[in-house]
Structures are given as structure tokens and as C-alpha cells.
Scaffold this motif. Sequence first.
Motif, PDB file in Angstrom:
ATOM      1  N   GLY A  47       9.075  26.878  35.679  1.00 54.80           N
ATOM      2  CA  GLY A  47       9.778  25.184  34.999  1.00 54.80           C
ATOM      3  C   GLY A  47       8.867  24.525  34.301  1.00 54.80           C
ATOM      4  N   VAL A  48       7.421  25.045  34.638  1.00 49.76           N
ATOM      5  CA  VAL A  48       6.496  23.419  34.541  1.00 49.76           C
ATOM      6  C   VAL A  48       5.869  24.181  32.436  1.00 49.76           C
ATOM      7  CG1 VAL A  48       3.873  22.826  34.474  1.00 49.76           C
ATOM      8  CG2 VAL A  48       5.059  23.131  36.303  1.00 49.76           C
ATOM      9  N   ASN A  49       6.161  23.468  31.801  1.00 46.72           N
ATOM     10  CA  ASN A  49       5.207  22.947  30.220  1.00 46.72           C
ATOM     11  C   ASN A  49       4.494  22.255  30.115  1.00 46.72           C
ATOM     12  OD1 ASN A  49       8.037  22.317  28.970  1.00 46.72           O
ATOM     13  ND2 ASN A  49       8.792  24.299  29.349  1.00 46.72           N
ATOM     14  N   GLY A  50       4.543  21.892  28.535  1.00 44.03           N
ATOM     15  CA  GLY A  50       4.348  20.326  28.072  1.00 44.03           C
ATOM     16  C   GLY A  50       2.815  20.581  27.740  1.00 44.03           C
ATOM     17  N   GLY A  51       2.026  21.587  28.152  1.00 49.34           N
ATOM     18  CA  GLY A  51       0.313  21.341  27.943  1.00 49.34           C
ATOM     19  C   GLY A  51      -0.374  20.572  28.140  1.00 49.34           C
ATOM     20  N   HIS A  52      -1.341  19.581  27.996  1.00 51.82           N
ATOM     21  CA  HIS A  52      -2.151  19.276  28.690  1.00 51.82           C
ATOM     22  C   HIS A  52      -1.020  18.151  29.794  1.00 51.82           C
ATOM     23  CE1 HIS A  52      -5.660  20.067  26.378  1.00 51.82           C
ATOM     24  NE2 HIS A  52      -5.276  20.064  25.166  1.00 51.82           N
ATOM     25  N   ARG A  53       0.147  18.607  29.390  1.00 50.37           N
ATOM     26  CA  ARG A  53       1.481  17.163  30.610  1.00 50.37           C
ATOM     27  C   ARG A  53       1.068  17.758  31.284  1.00 50.37           C
ATOM     28  NH1 ARG A  53       3.613  16.608  25.700  1.00 50.37           N
ATOM     29  NH2 ARG A  53       5.384  17.607  26.817  1.00 50.37           N
ATOM     30  N   ALA A  54       1.428  19.620  31.121  1.00 55.87           N
ATOM     31  CA  ALA A  54       1.193  19.663  32.882  1.00 55.87           C
ATOM     32  C   ALA A  54       0.156  19.648  33.380  1.00 55.87           C
ATOM     33  CB  ALA A  54       1.654  21.447  32.797  1.00 55.87           C
ATOM     34  N   GLU A  55      -0.937  19.087  33.297  1.00 58.14           N
ATOM     35  CA  GLU A  55      -1.418  18.631  34.448  1.00 58.14           C
ATOM     36  C   GLU A  55      -1.124  17.590  35.592  1.00 58.14           C
ATOM     37  OE1 GLU A  55      -5.357  15.728  34.087  1.00 58.14           O
ATOM     38  OE2 GLU A  55      -6.030  18.212  32.770  1.00 58.14           O
ATOM     39  N   VAL A  64       7.368  17.788  35.558  1.00 56.74           N
ATOM     40  CA  VAL A  64       7.802  16.438  35.894  1.00 56.74           C
ATOM     41  C   VAL A  64       7.054  15.856  34.035  1.00 56.74           C
ATOM     42  CG1 VAL A  64       5.007  15.268  36.561  1.00 56.74           C
ATOM     43  CG2 VAL A  64       6.771  13.797  36.370  1.00 56.74           C
ATOM     44  N   GLY A  65       5.892  17.098  33.920  1.00 55.50           N
ATOM     45  CA  GLY A  65       5.336  16.258  32.649  1.00 55.50           C
ATOM     46  C   GLY A  65       5.683  17.015  31.839  1.00 55.50           C
ATOM     47  N   SER A  66       6.365  17.837  31.889  1.00 58.53           N
ATOM     48  CA  SER A  66       7.222  19.238  31.066  1.00 58.53           C
ATOM     49  C   SER A  66       9.133  19.029  30.651  1.00 58.53           C
ATOM     50  CB  SER A  66       7.577  20.018  31.107  1.00 58.53           C
ATOM     51  OG  SER A  66       7.547  20.580  32.333  1.00 58.53           O
ATOM     52  N   ALA A 314      -5.315  27.671  26.324  1.00 62.44           N
ATOM     53  CA  ALA A 314      -5.179  25.989  26.181  1.00 62.44           C
ATOM     54  C   ALA A 314      -5.531  25.329  24.411  1.00 62.44           C
ATOM     55  CB  ALA A 314      -7.085  25.226  26.297  1.00 62.44           C
ATOM     56  N   SER A 315      -6.161  26.833  23.969  1.00 64.66           N
ATOM     57  CA  SER A 315      -6.021  27.055  22.382  1.00 64.66           C
ATOM     58  C   SER A 315      -4.097  26.450  21.686  1.00 64.66           C
ATOM     59  CB  SER A 315      -6.375  28.751  21.608  1.00 64.66           C
ATOM     60  OG  SER A 315      -6.190  28.749  20.698  1.00 64.66           O
ATOM     61  N   ASN A 316      -3.703  27.334  22.368  1.00 61.75           N
ATOM     62  CA  ASN A 316      -2.473  27.031  22.113  1.00 61.75           C
ATOM     63  C   ASN A 316      -1.028  26.742  23.216  1.00 61.75           C
ATOM     64  OD1 ASN A 316      -1.421  29.215  23.732  1.00 61.75           O
ATOM     65  ND2 ASN A 316      -0.549  30.777  23.245  1.00 61.75           N
ATOM     66  N   HIS A 317      -2.370  25.825  24.512  1.00 59.27           N
ATOM     67  CA  HIS A 317      -1.057  24.716  25.021  1.00 59.27           C
ATOM     68  C   HIS A 317      -0.509  25.527  26.018  1.00 59.27           C
ATOM     69  CE1 HIS A 317      -2.179  21.243  22.233  1.00 59.27           C
ATOM     70  NE2 HIS A 317      -3.461  21.633  23.411  1.00 59.27           N
ATOM     71  N   ASP A 318      -0.571  27.123  25.902  1.00 60.74           N
ATOM     72  CA  ASP A 318       0.867  27.934  27.339  1.00 60.74           C
ATOM     73  C   ASP A 318       0.082  27.080  28.402  1.00 60.74           C
ATOM     74  OD1 ASP A 318       2.151  29.966  28.458  1.00 60.74           O
ATOM     75  OD2 ASP A 318       1.371  31.452  26.903  1.00 60.74           O
ATOM     76  N   ASN A 319       0.893  27.439  29.537  1.00 61.73           N
ATOM     77  CA  ASN A 319       0.962  26.668  30.656  1.00 61.73           C
ATOM     78  C   ASN A 319       1.164  27.737  31.540  1.00 61.73           C
ATOM     79  OD1 ASN A 319       2.142  23.785  29.464  1.00 61.73           O
ATOM     80  ND2 ASN A 319       0.295  23.720  30.241  1.00 61.73           N
ATOM     81  N   ARG A 320       1.732  29.095  31.115  1.00 56.47           N
ATOM     82  CA  ARG A 320       1.660  31.119  31.674  1.00 56.47           C
ATOM     83  C   ARG A 320       0.126  31.061  32.215  1.00 56.47           C
ATOM     84  NH1 ARG A 320       5.317  33.874  27.440  1.00 56.47           N
ATOM     85  NH2 ARG A 320       3.937  32.729  26.147  1.00 56.47           N
ATOM     86  N   ASN A 321       0.578  31.865  32.933  1.00 55.06           N
ATOM     87  CA  ASN A 321      -0.613  33.221  33.124  1.00 55.06           C
ATOM     88  C   ASN A 321      -2.351  31.894  33.530  1.00 55.06           C
ATOM     89  OD1 ASN A 321       0.636  35.483  32.653  1.00 55.06           O
ATOM     90  ND2 ASN A 321       0.795  35.216  30.219  1.00 55.06           N
ATOM     91  N   MET A 322      -2.127  31.497  35.125  1.00 57.68           N
ATOM     92  CA  MET A 322      -2.825  30.337  34.822  1.00 57.68           C
ATOM     93  C   MET A 322      -3.982  30.828  35.419  1.00 57.68           C
ATOM     94  SD  MET A 322      -0.147  27.953  36.264  1.00 57.68           S
ATOM     95  CE  MET A 322      -1.044  26.542  37.210  1.00 57.68           C
TER      96      MET A 322
END
Length: 378
Positions: A47-55, A64-66, A314-322
Amino acid sequence: MTLGLGLVADNLNPEQAGFDYESSTYLKPLDDLRNRMTVISGSSHPGVNGGHRAEASLLTANPVGSSGKAKNSISLDQYMAKHLGNFTRFPSLVLSSDGSNSPCYTENGAMIPAESSPSRLFTRLFVDDSPAERQQQAQRVRQGRSIMDLVADDAKRLSNQLGAGDRDRLESYFTSVRELEQRLAESETWAHRPKPRVDVSKPVDIGNSNDFVGRQRLMSDVIRLALETDSTRFVAYHLGGSGGVVPIPGVDEGYHTLSHHGLDEEKLDQLALVEAEIIKAWGQLLRDMSTTGESGQTLLDNTSVLLTSNLGNASNHDNRNMPVLLAGGRFRHGQHLAFDRRSNHPLPNLFVNLLQQVGLEEERFATSTGTVTGLETT
């Protein structure tokens, strides 16, 4: 350690799963540590996305960021410190490579500012205050406790005028006050005790803000000393993304620009140079921890060390596959746990493993569904 700009997955994750994997580009320099660490791919926070906001979600797993939520939840490090941090002078250390931002949050969802100066951290840890300063610190603690007493008395009187729902919220507040009072009492005790002595000179901070790998190495040295002297047992160190050119041969573009490479081969080549140095510096911390210990065990044997990032790409702000590397502690290491890159394994499951590793009998954390499949203890 947490990273603000991720790691290129093809350079980090081995192609093969299991114990017989062939080391990737980034992992080859860490081959001597292979049996002390585990590689995990195909995991993320549900459920977490939002690119940099997901920090903001990195150590809380709270979207919270997404999701547009205004309030975060407690981060993993602070949850551990809440239950076990009273055994040391500092319940936890929240650190960064630059600036005060961190992925660490209190139980009430407030971000904890980070310390970015290795020299200031060294002073806090190992330089004794003067008798007058100790007395002043103890007085500040006592003053804080007296204020808590006044607030608690007022709140108790107010309780008789509230409905059931408001009384529940007030009781939650009472609990927070009692916990704070306990921490203040412990702080007063530590204020009168001398700090540990180390046979190391105070570090000199690196002035170049773009030399964040050099800063990483310097802060890592102080982190090792903090753990070695049992000044704290929980450390979160965030390595943010420098906007300038990292002083590494072959690199002439800014790190943040390189991380948004768009598959440009020249940028990818330079980015690989930067990220490889980050991993090498992290590996050196592990080596230093593996030579420090007593009773036949090293500091690394008794410490779980996690490296991850909120960005899988980071190039496409993907929060999957950390990106996830886990070292040390009482885990059976030496393998690559490769989960489905399209249907990720919940990374909060690893947080449950880590909570259990420090002795907390927890079965859930945030959106976890259990513990990590295949990760065993020794």
C-alpha cells in the motif's frame, strides 16, 4: 542504514536464488562477508507509494506519504527503543548524512530530527560534561518531571468532565506522560554517571556536503563505537541524496541526477560507481564490527544490521522491489531470498523478524503477515 535514492537492482541482486548464488557487481567486494549477510529481493511495503514521499514510510510501513494521511505511526527503531532503550544512556540514535530529516517517528507520529555531525555525536557519547553542566542537566530533567506532574494533575481533574471516548483518549495521554516520566527519571540517573572512555580522537567533520560516502564512513566509525560501548543499542542512519557531484573518479554528474537516469548508459555507469562505494563503506562497517567482541562473540554476532531504501527504482520513483541487505545477528545467512517481483513479499515481515531477534514477542508490525519466509535463526 536507509538510503534516499535506492540502488540499481540489476547491480545489487544476484540472478540466482538460494545459497549458491553468484555474487552481483555490488556484492563481489563483500564476498568475505557472504556468510554474514542475506540478500532479499522482491519485497516492499504493502500500500505504500508516492516516490520520494514514501521515505516517511520506510521504517513505519504506514502509507502516510502516499495516502494523504497527516499522521504517521511509530518507526521500527523507536518501537524497539520504547521497550528496550532504557538499558543504555541513549535509548536510540537518529542520524543522517546531512540535514535533520529522518525516517524515524515517535508513537505520536512526529518525525525525530537527525544528528548529521560525527563530531557532535562523538561529544555527546564520549566527552564528559563539567560538574556544573551535569548539575544543570539534572536540574532540567527534574524541572521537566515537575511540569509533567502539573499537567497530569490538571488532566485528572478534567477527566471527570469528559465522555467515554474523550476519557479513552485522555488515558492514552496519561500513558504517554507516565512513559515520559520514566524516561526523565532514567535521564537524571545517567546525567550523574561518567561517559565511557574510548582510545580514539574526536573526528573532524567533512566540510564537502557532496562527499557523503566519506561522511558515511566517518559516521559509521562513531556508530561502531556507540554500539561497542553499549551507549545505545538502536541506531538509524539515513543516507540522503546529494545534489552535487560525488568526489569519486569517473563521476562528473550530480548523484540525484544520476539516480534519475532514464536508462541512459553513461549515467548508469557513473551511478554504479557511486552506489558501489556506498555498499563498500557499509561492508567495512560490518568488518569493523566483526573484529570487536568478547566471550568469543563479535559485535556483529549480536547486532542485526539492515540496509534498505524506500525506492526500488529511483529513476521512475517506484516504491516496489526495495533493496534489502540484512547482516549480523543470530540469523542463518549466506542466501538470496528472491520473492516475486510482481507480487512482492511484505517487507514489514522482516521487521517482525527483527523485533523477535531483540526479544520482543511480537507477531505483527504494521501490514506484516508474519515473518519472512525462509529466514531462519541459528
